[in-house]
Design an enzyme around this catalytic site. Structure first.
Site, PDB file in Angstrom:
ATOM      1  N   SER A  57      -5.975 -10.951   2.420  1.00  0.00           N
ATOM      2  CA  SER A  57      -5.762 -10.229   3.589  1.00  0.00           C
ATOM      3  C   SER A  57      -6.917 -10.625   4.669  1.00  0.00           C
ATOM      4  O   SER A  57      -6.655 -11.991   4.782  1.00  0.00           O
ATOM      5  CB  SER A  57      -6.084  -8.674   3.509  1.00  0.00           C
ATOM      6  OG  SER A  57      -5.825  -7.591   4.512  1.00  0.00           O
ATOM      7  N   ASP A 185       0.835  -7.990   2.934  1.00  0.00           N
ATOM      8  CA  ASP A 185      -0.568  -7.962   2.736  1.00  0.00           C
ATOM      9  C   ASP A 185      -0.803  -8.015   1.313  1.00  0.00           C
ATOM     10  O   ASP A 185      -0.372  -7.386   0.333  1.00  0.00           O
ATOM     11  CB  ASP A 185      -1.014  -6.379   3.262  1.00  0.00           C
ATOM     12  CG  ASP A 185      -2.544  -6.723   3.327  1.00  0.00           C
ATOM     13  OD1 ASP A 185      -3.143  -7.339   2.607  1.00  0.00           O
ATOM     14  OD2 ASP A 185      -2.874  -5.791   4.023  1.00  0.00           O
TER      15      ASP A 185
END
Length: 299
Positions: A57, A185
């Site tokens: 991320s 993500d």
């Protein structure tokens, strides 16, 4: 948008014959992940720069700047340009229509509340067309397969594409196609991907537990409470599993003076300095582990 001129030095000799001595693993944490820049700087000054960087991320973004060999000032400047709140505020006008009338408006797996075109431009401006194989320090980027939910670690291909995929928060931003798969993500599958550095002798991990909402007075905060608890617990579980498997993991914890928002770029200098200070406190432990850890041959 201005690209940061980055001069990549000569590539080091291949190190496939042995495992990395020291790996730096960066979990998800928004602006707080910039602490990694300070961590890497202190490690380099101490003569133990990481031989592998793993990012997830926002950690993928800052990890890529480290793997590229950016100077701290340039890395922080890149973060300011790439992590600006206005880049994430581009609403898709069609999104709410897709929510209200999914069949009529064509709701599908590509749904997102926000347009990520400016984010894509910012990431590509920072990293250009650099591939993983061009990096002075090996990089691995943790993502999640949007169709299966499985964790996918990228270490080949486009760095900018991998960073975009690892930051593609579901519902907010569209998944990113990479080699025939839609990836999102990395925090969904593994918010602290220490397992991706299982071949390293010693791992330095930056863990950024999410802050639980102080009040629950609307639906969004209730969702935030549940999702934050899930990710925090998963992060701790990954860390516990790595240690149980015998990995030598040093956890770096920041001593921040106040709560820092996910998109609060004004806090970048303070977060960077907190990373430096926290690393200084762990240098003796890191040095001892590196001396004790036997060199392992790669498979």
């Amino acid at each position: 948008m201005y690209a940061i001129p980055v001069k990549l030095g000569p590539r080091p000799a291949p190190t496939h014959h042995r495992s990395p001595r020291l790996a730096l693993v960066l979990g998800s944490g928004g602006v707080r992940s910039a602490a990694a820049i300070g961590v890497a700087e202190e490690l380099a000054l101490a003569g133990c720069a990481p031989e592998l960087v793993v990012g997830c991320s926002s950690g993928a973004l800052f990890g890529a700047t480290i793997a590229m060999g950016m100077r701290p000032a340039d890395a922080l400047a890149a973060a300011v340009r790439t992590w600006r709140p206005e880049l994430t505020g581009q609403r898709r006008q069609r999104a709410w229509l897709q929510v209200a009338m999914p069949r009529l408006a064509g709701f599908d797996e590509g749904f997102a509340l926000r347009d990520d075109s400016l984010i894509a431009q910012a990431v590509e401006s920072a990293f250009g067309d650099i591939g993983f194989e061009d990096l002075p320090t090996p990089l691995r980027v943790a993502t999640t397969d949007a169709a299966t939910g499985e964790g996918v670690v990228l270490e080949k291909g486009s760095v900018s594409q991998a960073v975009r995929a690892s930051m593609a928060l579901p519902f907010m931003f569209p998944s990113v196609p990479v080699d025939g798969r839609l990836l999102m993500d990395g925090a969904i599958a593994d918010p602290l991907p220490v397992a991706a550095a299982a071949d390293a002798d010693v791992v330095i991990a930056l863990s950024f537990p999410g802050d639980m909402p102080r009040r629950v007075d609307r639906a969004s905060r209730l969702v935030a409470r549940v999702s934050t608890a899930l990710i925090n617990n998963l992060m701790q579980a990954r860390l516990d599993a790595a240690r149980a498997a015998g990995q030598q993991v040093v956890l770096i914890e920041l001593a921040l003076q106040r709560r820092v928002g996910l998109w609060e770029t004004e806090a970048l200098p303070a977060v960077y300095e907190a990373g430096r200070q926290a690393t200084r406190l762990r240098l003796q432990q890191i040095g001892s582990l590196l001396q004790l850890a036997p060199r392992r041959q790669a498979a």
